[in-house]
Design an enzyme around this catalytic site. Structure first.
Site, PDB file in Angstrom:
ATOM      1  N   THR A 199       0.840  -1.192   0.000  1.00  0.00           N
ATOM      2  CA  THR A 199       0.000   0.000   0.000  1.00  0.00           C
ATOM      3  C   THR A 199       0.878   1.245   0.000  1.00  0.00           C
ATOM      4  O   THR A 199       1.931   1.267   0.615  1.00  0.00           O
ATOM      5  CB  THR A 199      -0.892  -0.008   1.249  1.00  0.00           C
ATOM      6  N   ARG A 227     -13.878  -8.054  -0.466  1.00  0.00           N
ATOM      7  CA  ARG A 227     -13.191  -7.611   0.749  1.00  0.00           C
ATOM      8  C   ARG A 227     -12.680  -6.183   0.627  1.00  0.00           C
ATOM      9  O   ARG A 227     -12.160  -5.765  -0.395  1.00  0.00           O
ATOM     10  CB  ARG A 227     -12.034  -8.561   1.044  1.00  0.00           C
ATOM     11  N   GLY A 229     -10.219  -3.383   2.730  1.00  0.00           N
ATOM     12  CA  GLY A 229      -9.275  -3.185   3.819  1.00  0.00           C
ATOM     13  C   GLY A 229      -9.396  -1.812   4.436  1.00  0.00           C
ATOM     14  O   GLY A 229     -10.395  -1.106   4.252  1.00  0.00           O
ATOM     15  N   ASP A 230      -8.350  -1.405   5.132  1.00  0.00           N
ATOM     16  CA  ASP A 230      -8.423  -0.140   5.866  1.00  0.00           C
ATOM     17  C   ASP A 230      -8.116   1.077   5.017  1.00  0.00           C
ATOM     18  O   ASP A 230      -8.561   2.189   5.341  1.00  0.00           O
ATOM     19  CB  ASP A 230      -7.439  -0.171   7.038  1.00  0.00           C
ATOM     20  N   THR A 250      -0.553   1.370   6.457  1.00  0.00           N
ATOM     21  CA  THR A 250      -0.339   0.221   5.590  1.00  0.00           C
ATOM     22  C   THR A 250      -0.217  -1.018   6.460  1.00  0.00           C
ATOM     23  O   THR A 250       0.454  -0.982   7.499  1.00  0.00           O
ATOM     24  CB  THR A 250       0.931   0.373   4.729  1.00  0.00           C
ATOM     25  N   GLY A 251      -0.876  -2.101   6.078  1.00  0.00           N
ATOM     26  CA  GLY A 251      -0.777  -3.297   6.896  1.00  0.00           C
ATOM     27  C   GLY A 251      -1.974  -4.208   6.739  1.00  0.00           C
ATOM     28  O   GLY A 251      -2.703  -4.143   5.743  1.00  0.00           O
ATOM     29  N   GLY A 253      -5.301  -4.925   7.015  1.00  0.00           N
ATOM     30  CA  GLY A 253      -6.403  -3.984   7.135  1.00  0.00           C
ATOM     31  C   GLY A 253      -7.471  -4.323   8.135  1.00  0.00           C
ATOM     32  O   GLY A 253      -8.043  -3.428   8.777  1.00  0.00           O
TER      33      GLY A 253
END
Length: 363
Positions: A199, A227, A229-230, A250-251, A253
């Site tokens: 990301t 799906r 994510g964050d 970033t990671g 999510g």
């Protein structure tokens, strides 16, 4: 003078100092900028010097693009956009061209932006034909009728706004395809094939004192069922508020969403700033004098405080089982990185002459 009126006078004097400080700073405009290109499990030994040089050059190019906007008096939002555009077009990152594949073999892209001046925001998820999702997210924000658009509706909005569309094949890369095939063949998780969360994101403070944040991603390899994510979720992976900070994450999510990482960091910093101001006013009242402008240091969000808050929130992510990282930029210009992985592609630049990029922990 009553205790209440004395406290009010002290608070007014404290605010007067805070207002005077930015006015004095106008003589030498200040700006600050930070970027990331993903965090994850990265090994110094496994990365060749050539590969490392390629990533560092890509990070530096994005950092320079945003810094140039700010140096010339441009807006924080323009700086964020300039940097993320370059990373979306670079297949080394998991955003735009080079995005990971869904379980069905598609590239589905997400992005978000937020303006710290008025907390206006725009986000998109699940787009498959928009070359630069960050432009679409900003268009959603500028239009103002909605904050978050998805899938076919977001694509229709992009066409209405004249945002460049491409054939979905544009986003494909052999490396990302191979990662999906290995995930299926070996029946492993996305974390086993994605050595890093690629990301991309940026946070900026412009010469007018405004903050902005932006994030763009392809998500996680093999994601299913639409799906999200964050990264495109305002408050989880992206947030900006002139009163406290700008954050891009970033990671993994799912965990960043559960913690509400981006807004949690900003909220804690905003409340910490208020507490410091109260303490400063009480000290001034007790001394029956406001003191010098140096007292503002007791109120400002210092690097130590910003780092501590970011680390504490990332520790919560780790406690739940998630990993990744954040970039955080305060109104004072302080920029920090916090990550619980072995590395994070990152960089920062300031009006004071700082310009640096790094990859591994300890760099």
């Amino acid at each position: 003078m009553t205790a209440l009126s004395s406290r009010f006078a002290a608070l007014c004097a404290a605010f007067a100092i805070l207002i005077a400080a930015p006015l004095a700073a106008q003589e030498a405009p200040k700006w600050s900028f930070a970027i990331h290109g993903g965090a994850g499990t990265m090994s110094r030994e496994a990365m060749t010097p050539e590969r490392r040089a390629e990533y560092e050059a890509a990070l530096q190019a994005a950092l320079d693009a945003g810094a140039a906007v700010l140096r010339e008096g441009g807006s924080a939002m323009d700086a964020v956009e300039a940097a993320i555009l370059l990373m979306e077009d670079d297949p080394k990152f998991n955003a735009g061209k080079g995005a990971v594949y869904t379980w069905e073999g598609r590239n589905e892209l997400d992005a978000a932006v937020m303006d710290g001046r008025d907390r206006s925001a725009g986000a998109v998820t699940g787009v498959t034909r928009v070359r630069n999702p960050i432009l679409l997210a900003r268009a959603v924000m500028t239009d103002g009728r909605h904050v978050f658009l998805s899938g076919a509706g977001a694509e229709e909005f992009a066409r209405d706004k004249g945002i460049t569309a491409v054939d979905p094949a544009y986003f494909e890369t052999d490396a990302r395809r191979e990662a999906l095939e290995r995930m299926k063949a070996e029946q492993v998780s996305a974390l086993d094939v994605d050595l890093k969360f690629g990301t991309v994101g940026a946070v900026a403070l412009d010469q007018a004192g405004n903050l902005a944040a932006g994030t763009s991603t392809g998500g996680m390899t093999g994601k299913r069922w639409g799906r999200i994510g964050d990264a495109p979720v305002i408050g989880a992976g992206t947030y900006a508020d002139n009163r406290s900070c700008a954050v891009s994450a970033t990671g993994w999510g799912e965990y960043f969403i559960r913690v509400g990482v981006a807004q949690e960091i900003c909220t804690r910093l905003r409340l910490s700033g208020r507490l410091a101001l109260d303490e400063f006013a009480e000290a001034a009242s007790a001394d029956d004098e406001v003191g010098s402008a140096g007292g503002v240091e007791n109120v400002a969000l210092t690097e130590g405080l910003v780092q501590s808050v970011a680390d504490d929130v990332m520790a919560e992510v780790a406690e739940l089982g998630g990993d990744g990282g954040v970039i955080v930029l305060a109104p004072s210009g302080v920029a920090v990185f916090s990550f619980n992985t072995s590395g994070m592609y990152r960089g920062r630049a300031t009006s004071e002459g700082v310009s640096e990029v790094a990859i591994f922990r300890g760099d």
